[in-house]
Motif scaffolding. Sequence first.
Motif, mmCIF file in Angstrom:
data_model
loop_
_atom_site.group_PDB
_atom_site.id
_atom_site.type_symbol
_atom_site.label_atom_id
_atom_site.label_comp_id
_atom_site.label_asym_id
_atom_site.label_seq_id
_atom_site.Cartn_x
_atom_site.Cartn_y
_atom_site.Cartn_z
ATOM 1 N N ASP A 1 0.865 -1.181 0.000
ATOM 2 C CA ASP A 1 0.000 0.000 0.000
ATOM 3 C C ASP A 1 0.903 1.233 0.000
ATOM 4 O OD1 ASP A 1 -1.644 2.203 0.777
ATOM 5 O OD2 ASP A 1 -3.080 0.795 1.633
ATOM 6 N N ALA B 1 0.502 4.151 0.861
ATOM 7 C CA ALA B 1 0.377 4.977 2.064
ATOM 8 C C ALA B 1 1.150 4.404 3.245
ATOM 9 C CB ALA B 1 -1.094 5.149 2.440
ATOM 10 N N ASN C 1 4.274 3.678 3.246
ATOM 11 C CA ASN C 1 5.414 4.600 3.213
ATOM 12 C C ASN C 1 6.548 4.130 4.121
ATOM 13 O OD1 ASN C 1 6.857 6.913 2.489
ATOM 14 N ND2 ASN C 1 5.971 8.143 4.167
ATOM 15 N N TYR D 1 3.440 6.275 8.056
ATOM 16 C CA TYR D 1 2.096 6.736 7.707
ATOM 17 C C TYR D 1 1.576 7.635 8.836
ATOM 18 C CZ TYR D 1 1.681 2.566 10.567
ATOM 19 O OH TYR D 1 1.866 1.629 11.547
ATOM 20 N N SER D 2 0.411 8.207 8.619
ATOM 21 C CA SER D 2 -0.221 9.060 9.625
ATOM 22 C C SER D 2 -1.726 8.799 9.580
ATOM 23 C CB SER D 2 0.061 10.539 9.331
ATOM 24 O OG SER D 2 -0.559 10.913 8.113
ATOM 25 N N ASP E 1 -3.901 10.812 8.558
ATOM 26 C CA ASP E 1 -4.413 11.380 7.310
ATOM 27 C C ASP E 1 -3.949 10.605 6.081
ATOM 28 O OD1 ASP E 1 -5.710 13.391 8.721
ATOM 29 O OD2 ASP E 1 -3.949 14.699 8.671
ATOM 30 N N SER E 2 -2.797 9.979 6.180
ATOM 31 C CA SER E 2 -2.278 9.163 5.069
ATOM 32 C C SER E 2 -1.987 7.778 5.627
ATOM 33 C CB SER E 2 -1.006 9.791 4.498
ATOM 34 O OG SER E 2 -0.503 8.995 3.434
ATOM 35 N N TYR E 3 -2.981 6.904 5.537
ATOM 36 C CA TYR E 3 -2.991 5.636 6.262
ATOM 37 C C TYR E 3 -3.171 4.487 5.268
ATOM 38 C CZ TYR E 3 -4.759 2.195 9.694
ATOM 39 O OH TYR E 3 -4.958 1.087 10.468
ATOM 40 N N GLU F 1 -4.954 2.124 4.400
ATOM 41 C CA GLU F 1 -6.270 1.517 4.618
ATOM 42 C C GLU F 1 -6.496 0.309 3.721
ATOM 43 O OE1 GLU F 1 -10.643 2.445 5.938
ATOM 44 O OE2 GLU F 1 -9.021 3.905 6.086
#
Length: 374
Positions: A196, A198, A200, A204-205, A207-209, A211
């Motif tokens: 995924d 996101a 990263n 991730y955070s 807001d940017s997960y 999912e």
Amino acid sequence: MTEFIPPGTRFHALPSPFPMHRGGELHGARVAYETWGRLDAKRGNAILIVTGLSPDAHAASHADNPEPGWWERMLGPGKPIDTDRWFVVCVNSLGSCKGSTGPASVDPATGQLYRLDFPALSIEDVADAAAEVVRGLGIEQLACLIGNSMGGMTALSLLLRHPGLARTHINVSGSAQALPFSIAIRSLQREAIRLDPAWNNGHYSEDSYPESGMRMARKLGVITYRSALEWHGRFGRVRLDTDLRDDDPFGMEFEVESYLEGHARRFVRRFDPNCYLYLSRSMDWFDLAEHVSDDAHLCVLRGLAHIRIDKALAIGATTDILFPLQQQEQIAEGLRLGGNDAEFLGLDSPQGHDAFLVDMERFGPAIGDFLDSI
């Protein structure tokens, strides 16, 4: 990311530094736990529950948290694990995101989340941390150690690494080593998360997960937690009432797809992806045979035979494909090889690996009868 800690959770500080089995160490680490019942004057009525990958320490409701726990029907006054008789402790695994120190916790050396800087996590570390909680409560010997799923691995590691800490043991749908099928499934789950964008590389955070990756990982897991027999009986080929949209011709069409999607979406924001990766890999690494020899071909039975316990019960479901029944049979066989009184019980449940969570009509009496006998 947020840690998901139930109300009423307690914490035990681990020794600092806390050495990790595969290298590295933790400073200022802790383990979350909850308790039920009262410890008797001799401190001899304690039961420790070690869990599967995702549960927290909230196994059942209590005064500080009346919400039903993940083993609510098993644990409480007059239930199979009777808290009128037993003092019960349930720990959240080291490496989790439910209160115990893990990749989603803050590294005191940097003030930042550990993320992938968390040391390599092994089942042995989870076992050692759980043992520290027991000793921290002033308990010299548990009346019984109960391990479910991944917790069955943790329990066996604890028994081998901390001889004498438990008098008896119930291994519920657990195993003494990871099998290729289970490793393959967990490998795909981890790959779904890591691929995924996101994710990263763990950075991730909210807001940017990742999912999508977590959804796919959870769906793969849920499929293996139940049996094909139950999937068929529960859903059959029933279709959803909604028609496929022209802009999504390969969208969900069957009720079983909708069930998996709903289950996954309820999970993804309630468990940290990095913690999932670490705990999943710890299960793949686990092999009790490695503790007694460097010989890669050593039979796991000899590893089990090094454990010393007064009495044990290994139970599982006939339809479990993730921790198949032969693994619980192997546990009992290996323990008997070491001169232990060990019984194997295969329960004819249609509900697969999750049977110990939902099939109380079979698992409840088996566990209750064993505890009544000690």
